[in-house]
Motif scaffolding. Structure first.
Motif, mmCIF file in Angstrom:
data_model
loop_
_atom_site.group_PDB
_atom_site.id
_atom_site.type_symbol
_atom_site.label_atom_id
_atom_site.label_comp_id
_atom_site.label_asym_id
_atom_site.label_seq_id
_atom_site.Cartn_x
_atom_site.Cartn_y
_atom_site.Cartn_z
ATOM 1 N N PRO A 151 36.899 -37.446 29.883
ATOM 2 C CA PRO A 151 36.380 -38.484 28.981
ATOM 3 C C PRO A 151 37.366 -38.877 27.874
ATOM 4 O O PRO A 151 37.153 -39.862 27.186
ATOM 5 N N LEU A 204 34.837 -33.404 52.275
ATOM 6 C CA LEU A 204 35.247 -32.096 52.796
ATOM 7 C C LEU A 204 34.062 -31.306 53.335
ATOM 8 O O LEU A 204 34.177 -30.615 54.357
ATOM 9 N N GLU A 250 45.598 -34.425 41.275
ATOM 10 C CA GLU A 250 46.264 -35.038 40.120
ATOM 11 C C GLU A 250 47.422 -34.161 39.690
ATOM 12 O O GLU A 250 47.316 -32.941 39.642
ATOM 13 N N ILE A 275 33.735 -31.927 25.439
ATOM 14 C CA ILE A 275 34.505 -32.722 26.405
ATOM 15 C C ILE A 275 36.012 -32.575 26.205
ATOM 16 O O ILE A 275 36.787 -32.960 27.063
ATOM 17 N N ALA A 289 26.508 -36.556 36.886
ATOM 18 C CA ALA A 289 27.960 -36.648 36.692
ATOM 19 C C ALA A 289 28.313 -36.568 35.211
ATOM 20 O O ALA A 289 28.618 -37.564 34.574
ATOM 21 N N ILE A 330 40.242 -40.084 28.102
ATOM 22 C CA ILE A 330 41.225 -41.136 28.404
ATOM 23 C C ILE A 330 41.002 -42.388 27.561
ATOM 24 O O ILE A 330 41.961 -43.062 27.207
ATOM 25 N N SER A 390 45.264 -29.237 43.253
ATOM 26 C CA SER A 390 45.073 -30.309 42.286
ATOM 27 C C SER A 390 45.710 -31.612 42.746
ATOM 28 O O SER A 390 46.927 -31.769 42.707
ATOM 29 N N ASN A 444 32.841 -37.230 45.781
ATOM 30 C CA ASN A 444 33.733 -36.867 46.896
ATOM 31 C C ASN A 444 33.064 -35.787 47.759
ATOM 32 O O ASN A 444 33.206 -34.599 47.504
ATOM 33 N N ALA A 471 29.247 -30.174 34.754
ATOM 34 C CA ALA A 471 30.365 -29.770 35.622
ATOM 35 C C ALA A 471 30.842 -28.378 35.240
ATOM 36 O O ALA A 471 31.057 -27.514 36.089
ATOM 37 N N GLY A 507 40.296 -29.111 43.568
ATOM 38 C CA GLY A 507 40.089 -29.933 42.376
ATOM 39 C C GLY A 507 40.491 -29.158 41.140
ATOM 40 O O GLY A 507 40.397 -27.925 41.108
ATOM 41 N N GLY A 518 39.566 -30.169 37.744
ATOM 42 C CA GLY A 518 38.900 -30.748 36.579
ATOM 43 C C GLY A 518 38.133 -29.654 35.843
ATOM 44 O O GLY A 518 38.440 -28.462 35.951
ATOM 45 N N VAL A 519 37.135 -30.078 35.116
ATOM 46 C CA VAL A 519 36.362 -29.160 34.287
ATOM 47 C C VAL A 519 35.530 -28.186 35.129
ATOM 48 O O VAL A 519 35.410 -27.004 34.797
#
Ligand code: FAD
Lengths: 410, 145
Positions: free
Chosen positions: A43, A241, A35, B71, A287, A45, A33, A238, A292, A8, A10-11
């Motif tokens: 956030p 795994l 993506e 963020i 979440a 987006i 990754s 997710n 995170a 992953g 992300g953050v």
């Protein structure tokens, strides 16, 4: 030398990298990754669609972040399994990455209920990723009638993001109020009214049961026409795994305070986990972006042989919608203290001599003082409780405490 | 590292630090032009009640939770100085939700601004410190990292 793999990008993954590099500058780190993008603030987006930021400013770290941290990133690749016997993470292209420890920072994915006829809806979108946002942004026009299923944070942030670009937005939810996970009915009502004034339509306590191309047949038999559909019903961690390995999972991957899973050398962090909520006194999925990062960092420090525990996680949200800002934290149990006004409500909850939680809509200056009291379970009898009720301010602390904060007294 | 410290016994509650801060961070040469007749957006503010007052600004915490919580990755820390890239901020206020000292507030343009110890202007010593008439605000090394 160790060999770290992070699944992953992300953050939580960034936190993990920075946690590892806080002590181990040498060993290899490989990031897988799915993506095909440099790490961005997820956030953002909605702000991107709204035009409050742009593609050049959504990166979560500077461009040279991976080079500076000596990381290899495999973009567009997915981890399909963790093979403990060979000590390798297997990727979707058949290759395998050896690891001495691995961190699963795989986030969550949209949950889409099995609606009848959904497969025949052409213009349908989730709102989780940059690709989702770009696709939605390209699909909407000034004539679009948008139907958003789900009145949670993601659905409403999506509504705000596209509002100026479309003709109308209807949000429906099976729950009888908006933002049910962070608001009680009255607070939800205040926000709903505010959004309705801006022009968002709500259909609550009712959801789609079936789709017929551009029409949603609602559970009560009514019909809604739309030309763009956004599915924001909820997300699922997710967990696959770790579950496939026989590791302990519930709604999220179960981790301890060091972010270890029940499987040796396998750590997990971020939206895919269930960690301990100190305000609730139980494990649950939190979440949230700050969580995170901090979980990722904690995992990284421990993976690199250090000692770090995360013991102050709580749910907390800062949510602005069309100019009205809400902040919430902790759990809403215990004795209630309340203040109300025009476009303003403050509810704080205390129990057993500690602050348990709050909801504040409007006037949320310095709310972080409340948040830290919840996280640190500060005994209320050491504070000026009257001042605390009146407003979040360092005036609530004793003179000695203020000397520490503002005078650097150790 | 040198930080801004306040001594509440000495604070007169005169709010001069707020004006000096707003002026120093305005980038303008003329104080009247920068401040006169408009709302000011200082990065330091006076808190207090009838009996005490004191100035509140970013503490540049050694373990800054704003940096971890942002963020958009707009906050960063370098050599102990916590700073913000305003071009990245979207005004979500998560930093306000987490700052344990209530030291952060939005600026005029709706994005976050914060005390950066006058490192992005030409003051040298922070303007709140130089302008404090009673030495209630000082810029010193007190052993915090
Ligand atoms: C629209 C929206 C608004 C939000 N607003 C806020 C907010 O205001 N405040 C807040 O605190 N939180 C907010 N959140 C939540 C926040 O974005 C998340 O909590 C945070 O991004 C979680 O980070 P993460 O690293 O755990 O997971 P993610 O950011 O989800 O990253 C996980 C990554 O792992 C990848 N991945 C998954 N499986 C694999 C695999 N097998 N192999 C390789 N890669 C894989 C995924 O593709 C993804 O890129 C928002 C979320 C959304 C969608």
């Amino acid at each position: 030398m160790s060999e770290y793999v992070i699944i992953g990008n992300g953050v939580a993954s960034v936190g993990c990298i920075e946690g590892i590099r806080s002590s181990d500058k040498e060993s290899g780190i490989t990031v897988v990754s799915a993506e095909n993008h440099f790490v961005y603030g997820r956030p953002l987006i909605s702000y991107l669609l709204e035009g409050k930021t742009d593609i050049d400013h959504i990166n979560y770290r500077p461009e040279d972040f991976y080079d500076q941290n000596n990381c290899k990133v495999l973009y567009g690749k997915k981890a399909v399994s963790i093979d403990k016997k060979s000590g390798k993470v297997v990727l979707d292209d058949g290759s395998a990455l050896p690891f001495s420890s691995v961190c699963v920072a795989a986030g969550s994915c949209p949950f889409v209920p099995p609606f009848k006829g959904l497969e025949k809806v052409t213009n349908k979108f989730s709102f989780m990723t940059l690709d989702d946002a770009n696709a939605l942004g390209a699909a909407v026009t000034k004539e679009s009638k948008v139907l958003i299923i789900g009145s949670g944070l993601i659905g409403l942030k999506c509504a705000e993001g596209i509002f100026e670009k479309v003709a109308s937005i209807t949000v429906c939810d099976l729950a009888d109020r908006i933002l049910p996970s962070i608001f009680d009915a009255e607070c939800a009502g205040i926000m709903q009214k505010h959004l309705e004034k801006k022009g968002i339509k709500f259909i609550l306590g009712n959801s789609a049961s079936e789709f017929k191309e551009n029409r949603a047949i609602m559970q009560d038999g009514s019909e809604i026409e739309f030309d763009v559909l956004v599915l924001a019903v909820g997300v699922r961690a997710n967990v696959g795994l770790v579950k496939d390995l026989g590791g302990e999972v519930n709604r999220g991957i179960i981790v301890d305070e060091k972010m270890k899973t029940s499987i040796d050398d396998v750590y997990a962090a971020g939206d895919c986990t269930e960690g301990f909520d100190v305000s609730f006194g139980r494990k649950r999925v939190l979440a949230l972006l700050p969580n995170a990062y901090m979980q990722g960092y904690t995992a990284g420090v421990n993976m690199a042989g250090g000692e770090k525990e995360q013991k102050d996680a709580i749910p907390m949200n800062s949510l602005g919608l069309f100019g009205l800002h809400a902040m919430t934290a902790g759990t809403y149990e215990g004795e209630l203290y309340e203040e109300k006004g025009e476009d303003f409500i403050k509810r704080i909850f205390t129990k057993d001599n500690v602050l348990k939680g709050f909801i504040i809509i409007g006037k949320n200056e310095r709310a972080g003082i409340y948040t830290s009291l919840i996280k640190n379970k500060v005994p209320l009898d050491t504070l000026d409780f009257e001042a605390l009720r009146q407003g979040a301010s360092t005036l609530i602390f004793s003179k000695e405490e203020r000397k520490k904060i503002f005078g650097g007294l150790q | 590292m040198k930080r801004v410290y306040v001594n509440e016994e000495w604070c007169l509650g005169c709010h001069l630090c707020e004006y000096n801060c707003a002026f120093a961070c305005s980038g303008l040469k003329d104080m009247a032009e920068a401040l006169k007749g408009k709302p000011i957006y200082p990065r330091i503010h006076i808190e207090g009640n009838e009996s005490i007052s004191y100035a509140v600004s970013c503490r540049h915490c050694t373990d800054p939770i704003c940096v971890k919580s942002c963020i958009s990755g707009a906050f960063s820390v370098k050599d102990g100085l916590v700073s913000i890239d305003q071009s990245k901020c979207v005004g979500c206020l998560t930093c306000v939700l987490v700052c344990p000292n209530g030291a952060l507030a939005l600026g005029e343009t709706g994005v976050m601004q914060k005390c950066e110890l006058c490192t992005k202007n030409e003051c040298g010593t922070p303007a709140c410190v130089t302008g404090c008439p009673n030495r209630a605000i000082v810029f010193e090394e007190r052993g915090e990292q």
